[in-house]
Enzyme design. Structure first.
Site, PDB file in Angstrom:
ATOM      1  N   HIS A 268      42.408  55.554  16.699  1.00 51.48           N
ATOM      2  CA  HIS A 268      43.681  54.878  16.408  1.00 51.48           C
ATOM      3  C   HIS A 268      44.444  54.754  17.736  1.00 51.48           C
ATOM      4  CE1 HIS A 268      47.013  53.459  14.158  1.00 51.48           C
ATOM      5  NE2 HIS A 268      47.388  54.554  13.514  1.00 51.48           N
ATOM      6  N   HIS A 307      38.162  46.242  14.883  1.00 48.43           N
ATOM      7  CA  HIS A 307      39.352  46.512  14.079  1.00 48.43           C
ATOM      8  C   HIS A 307      39.000  46.362  12.618  1.00 48.43           C
ATOM      9  CE1 HIS A 307      43.506  46.381  12.668  1.00 48.43           C
ATOM     10  NE2 HIS A 307      43.807  46.945  13.827  1.00 48.43           N
ATOM     11  N   ASP A 363      44.567  47.966  22.065  1.00 45.06           N
ATOM     12  CA  ASP A 363      44.440  49.047  23.035  1.00 45.06           C
ATOM     13  C   ASP A 363      43.599  48.680  24.251  1.00 45.06           C
ATOM     14  OD1 ASP A 363      45.982  51.051  21.775  1.00 45.06           O
ATOM     15  OD2 ASP A 363      44.419  51.260  20.263  1.00 45.06           O
TER      16      ASP A 363
HETATM   17  N1  CMC Z   1      31.957  49.791  19.636  1.00 50.77           N
HETATM   18  C1  CMC Z   1      30.721  49.660  19.122  1.00 50.77           C
HETATM   19  N2  CMC Z   1      30.453  49.380  17.845  1.00 50.77           N
HETATM   20  C2  CMC Z   1      31.490  49.239  17.037  1.00 50.77           C
HETATM   21  C3  CMC Z   1      32.812  49.356  17.471  1.00 50.77           C
HETATM   22  C4  CMC Z   1      33.029  49.636  18.830  1.00 50.77           C
HETATM   23  N3  CMC Z   1      34.246  49.746  19.314  1.00 50.77           N
HETATM   24  N4  CMC Z   1      33.654  49.153  16.432  1.00 50.77           N
HETATM   25  C5  CMC Z   1      32.873  48.923  15.378  1.00 50.77           C
HETATM   26  N5  CMC Z   1      31.564  48.970  15.729  1.00 50.77           N
HETATM   27  C6  CMC Z   1      30.425  48.705  14.856  1.00 50.77           C
HETATM   28  C7  CMC Z   1      30.158  49.868  13.903  1.00 50.77           C
HETATM   29  O1  CMC Z   1      29.259  50.794  14.464  1.00 50.77           O
HETATM   30  C8  CMC Z   1      29.615  49.158  12.702  1.00 50.77           C
HETATM   31  O2  CMC Z   1      28.276  48.801  12.982  1.00 50.77           O
HETATM   32  P1  CMC Z   1      27.173  48.884  11.779  1.00 50.77           P
HETATM   33  O3  CMC Z   1      27.672  47.947  10.725  1.00 50.77           O
HETATM   34  O4  CMC Z   1      25.889  48.453  12.415  1.00 50.77           O
HETATM   35  O5  CMC Z   1      27.158  50.307  11.333  1.00 50.77           O
HETATM   36  C9  CMC Z   1      30.385  47.837  12.647  1.00 50.77           C
HETATM   37  O6  CMC Z   1      30.766  47.591  14.022  1.00 50.77           O
HETATM   38  C10 CMC Z   1      31.618  47.890  11.768  1.00 50.77           C
HETATM   39  O7  CMC Z   1      32.448  48.917  12.244  1.00 50.77           O
HETATM   40  P2  CMC Z   1      33.153  50.013  11.349  1.00 50.77           P
HETATM   41  O8  CMC Z   1      33.150  51.306  12.086  1.00 50.77           O
HETATM   42  O9  CMC Z   1      32.597  49.981   9.964  1.00 50.77           O
HETATM   43  O10 CMC Z   1      34.635  49.434  11.312  1.00 50.77           O
HETATM   44  P3  CMC Z   1      35.924  50.188  10.840  1.00 50.77           P
HETATM   45  O11 CMC Z   1      36.799  49.155  10.284  1.00 50.77           O
HETATM   46  O12 CMC Z   1      35.589  51.352   9.994  1.00 50.77           O
HETATM   47  O13 CMC Z   1      36.528  50.770  12.202  1.00 50.77           O
HETATM   48  C11 CMC Z   1      37.654  50.924  14.253  1.00 50.77           C
HETATM   49  C12 CMC Z   1      37.505  50.146  12.940  1.00 50.77           C
HETATM   50  C13 CMC Z   1      38.865  50.389  14.998  1.00 50.77           C
HETATM   51  C14 CMC Z   1      37.886  52.424  13.943  1.00 50.77           C
HETATM   52  C15 CMC Z   1      36.367  50.757  15.089  1.00 50.77           C
HETATM   53  O14 CMC Z   1      36.189  49.399  15.399  1.00 50.77           O
HETATM   54  C16 CMC Z   1      36.383  51.591  16.359  1.00 50.77           C
HETATM   55  O15 CMC Z   1      36.006  52.763  16.326  1.00 50.77           O
HETATM   56  N6  CMC Z   1      36.824  50.984  17.532  1.00 50.77           N
HETATM   57  C17 CMC Z   1      36.967  51.735  18.761  1.00 50.77           C
HETATM   58  C18 CMC Z   1      38.260  52.507  18.769  1.00 50.77           C
HETATM   59  C19 CMC Z   1      39.459  51.610  18.937  1.00 50.77           C
HETATM   60  O16 CMC Z   1      39.495  50.754  19.791  1.00 50.77           O
HETATM   61  N7  CMC Z   1      40.493  51.882  18.134  1.00 50.77           N
HETATM   62  C20 CMC Z   1      41.757  51.140  18.184  1.00 50.77           C
HETATM   63  C21 CMC Z   1      41.966  50.315  16.963  1.00 50.77           C
HETATM   64  S1  CMC Z   1      43.280  49.123  17.112  1.00 50.77           S
HETATM   65  C22 CMC Z   1      44.738  50.008  17.347  1.00 50.77           C
HETATM   66  C23 CMC Z   1      44.970  51.113  16.418  1.00 50.77           C
HETATM   67  O17 CMC Z   1      44.700  51.050  15.226  1.00 50.77           O
HETATM   68  O18 CMC Z   1      45.508  52.108  16.873  1.00 50.77           O
END
Ligand code: CMC
Length: 429
Positions: A268, A307, A363
């Site tokens: 986050h 996201h 971010d």
């Molecule tokens: N790098 C690599 N792979 C990723 C990433 C990433 N940053 N984000 C998502 N994926 C992949 C994930 O592994 C999954 O792949 P698969 O379907 O093959 O298993 C697919 O994309 C869908 O991702 P998810 O984890 O199911 O998506 P989510 O909605 O649960 O998570 C998230 C959203 C923001 C937690 C995630 O994208 C993430 O961990 N990003 C990196 C951390 C980040 O930048 N966070 C800031 C978010 S925006 C500001 C805020 O909220 O504070």
């Protein structure tokens, strides 16, 4: 005209039910009538991580993740970032309308005159280890504020709530700045009521021996815009924490502490810090393909990408990228920018990211801007928390005033053992 209902047949019983659809949603409690027997509690919907569950009705923030649209109370984020100020935006987020001149004047006056914190809070800050993470200090000290304002428990009283709102928005930067000064072993710098919200924050962070601190106008404006871009983001992890904890009718300081704790995590608000550390670890543009390979083999996450809601470019990231260039004109460019741009370029062309619709989020570029502005990396999530405070409070207040809301208490699908008898320790294997 087609009926706004859903007809479902329970194949276990052959019974058919008609369920009302309102604003594209069915009420999960309407599923309770679907039962196989008299003692069946009824059908539940199972939705880990709230992937497809609306937990509230909200009039604060609108996001269209497909089109990359973000609006506070109907106003596009791009217009607010360009034309508003953070305090005006905070007023809008909380009150639903832009303030008149007089309302804004009163609002700014009240917030400016609540920036001081009780001297005893300084003792808490002093008690933290010199290298304590400022987010940890912020979580602790904002929670501690509840003990200084026991009247804040009176959450259903409008005037009382308003006073805590002034205090929270006003005191978060003071707590944050004190946490920062503590880590450097510097004396605390007190608020200066002659300065703007962002100007005063810079004063409390960076003032040294000068009797009057004059913030750099570009930095002051830049920081204000960054706060605007972070002011709210509907039902994200920390807003959900704020609503959930607040739903027990605890005071707002305790609920903001919970929201701040949720924001601390690297998935986050901690992501801005993690992005900078990632870029430093990559080190050079040439090493970007190697890093991308690691992401694709799941050895690393590309921090600042992806996201839950945005499946296109996050409009905040777009605005921050633009702002970055304005800031860099004053500060000189950040060498990490070249790595970030190369990383973004490769990722946006790579099938792994394209297929999963992963784009830069808010971010991705903030860390570089903050670094150029002279902020140490540990304070990045704290900056996010200051900007997000009006949003948290607006979400909390909306929850409190919503007659449909109750204490947040999800259901579970129990998958543990059936009843069994206690086994004496000598008989256990
Ligand atoms: N790098 C690599 N792979 C990723 C990433 C990433 N940053 N984000 C998502 N994926 C992949 C994930 O592994 C999954 O792949 P698969 O379907 O093959 O298993 C697919 O994309 C869908 O991702 P998810 O984890 O199911 O998506 P989510 O909605 O649960 O998570 C998230 C959203 C923001 C937690 C995630 O994208 C993430 O961990 N990003 C990196 C951390 C980040 O930048 N966070 C800031 C978010 S925006 C500001 C805020 O909220 O504070």
């Amino acid at each position: 005209m087609a009926k706004e209902t859903l007809t479902v047949t329970d194949n276990r019983t052959g019974k058919t039910y008609e369920i009302q659809i309102d604003q594209g949603a069915i009420r999960a409690t309407d599923l309770r009538q679907i039962r196989v027997s008299e003692d069946d509690v009824g059908l539940l919907s199972y939705d880990p991580a709230f992937m497809n569950t609306a937990s509230c009705k909200s009039a604060i923030t609108f996001i269209d993740g497909e089109k990359g649209i973000l609006r506070y109370r109907g106003y596009p984020i791009e217009q607010l970032a360009e034309q508003s100020t953070f305090l005006e935006t905070a007023y809008l987020v909380l009150h639903g309308e832009l303030p008149t001149g007089k309302q804004l004047e009163e609002w700014v006056y009240n917030i400016t005159h609540h920036t001081m914190i009780h001297e005893n809070i300084k003792k808490f800050v002093d008690g933290f280890h010199y290298d304590a993470h400022p987010m940890g200090i912020l979580v602790g000290t904002v929670a501690a504020l509840s003990t200084f304002y026991p009247d804040a428990k009176n959450i259903l009283d409008t005037a009382n709530r308003q006073k805590q709102i002034y205090r929270l928005i006003a005191k978060m930067p003071t707590l944050a700045a004190f946490a920062y000064r503590h880590s450097l072993g510097l004396p605390f710098a007190y608020p200066d009521n002659d300065l703007s919200y962002s100007g005063n924050f810079l004063n409390m962070l960076f003032r040294m021996t000068e009797s009057k601190y004059t913030p750099n106008r570009v930095m002051e404006k830049g920081l204000d815009v960054l706060f605007i871009l972070h002011a709210d983001h509907e039902q994200n992890c920390s807003a959900n924490a704020m609503r959930s904890v607040g739903s027990s009718h605890v005071d707002p300081y305790s609920a903001v502490a919970a929201a701040t704790a949720a924001l601390y995590g690297p998935l986050h608000g901690g992501a801005n810090e993690a992005v900078l550390r990632m870029l430093r670890e990559i080190g050079t543009k040439e090493k970007v393909p190697e890093f991308i390979k690691k992401v694709k083999t799941r050895e690393a996450l590309l921090m600042g990408f992806g996201h839950r809601i945005y499946k296109s470019y996050d409009p905040r990231a777009k605005a921050i990228k633009k702002l970055a260039y304005e800031i860099f004109e004053v500060t000189g460019t950040n060498p990490l920018l070249d790595i970030a741009i190369e990383l973004e370029r490769i990722a946006l062309e790579d099938e792994f990211f394209v297929k999963r619709r992963l784009y830069p989020n808010v971010d991705y570029y903030t860390g570089m801007v903050y670094e150029a502005m002279g902020f140490p990396v540990e304070i990045y999530p704290v900056l996010f928390a200051i900007g997000r405070t009006p949003g948290w409070i607006a979400q909390w207040q909306e929850m409190l005033l919503d007659p449909e809301q109750k204490i947040a208490r999800p259901r579970q699908l129990y998958v543990g053992s059936e009843q069994r008898d206690y086994v004496q320790i000598e008989q256990r294997r």
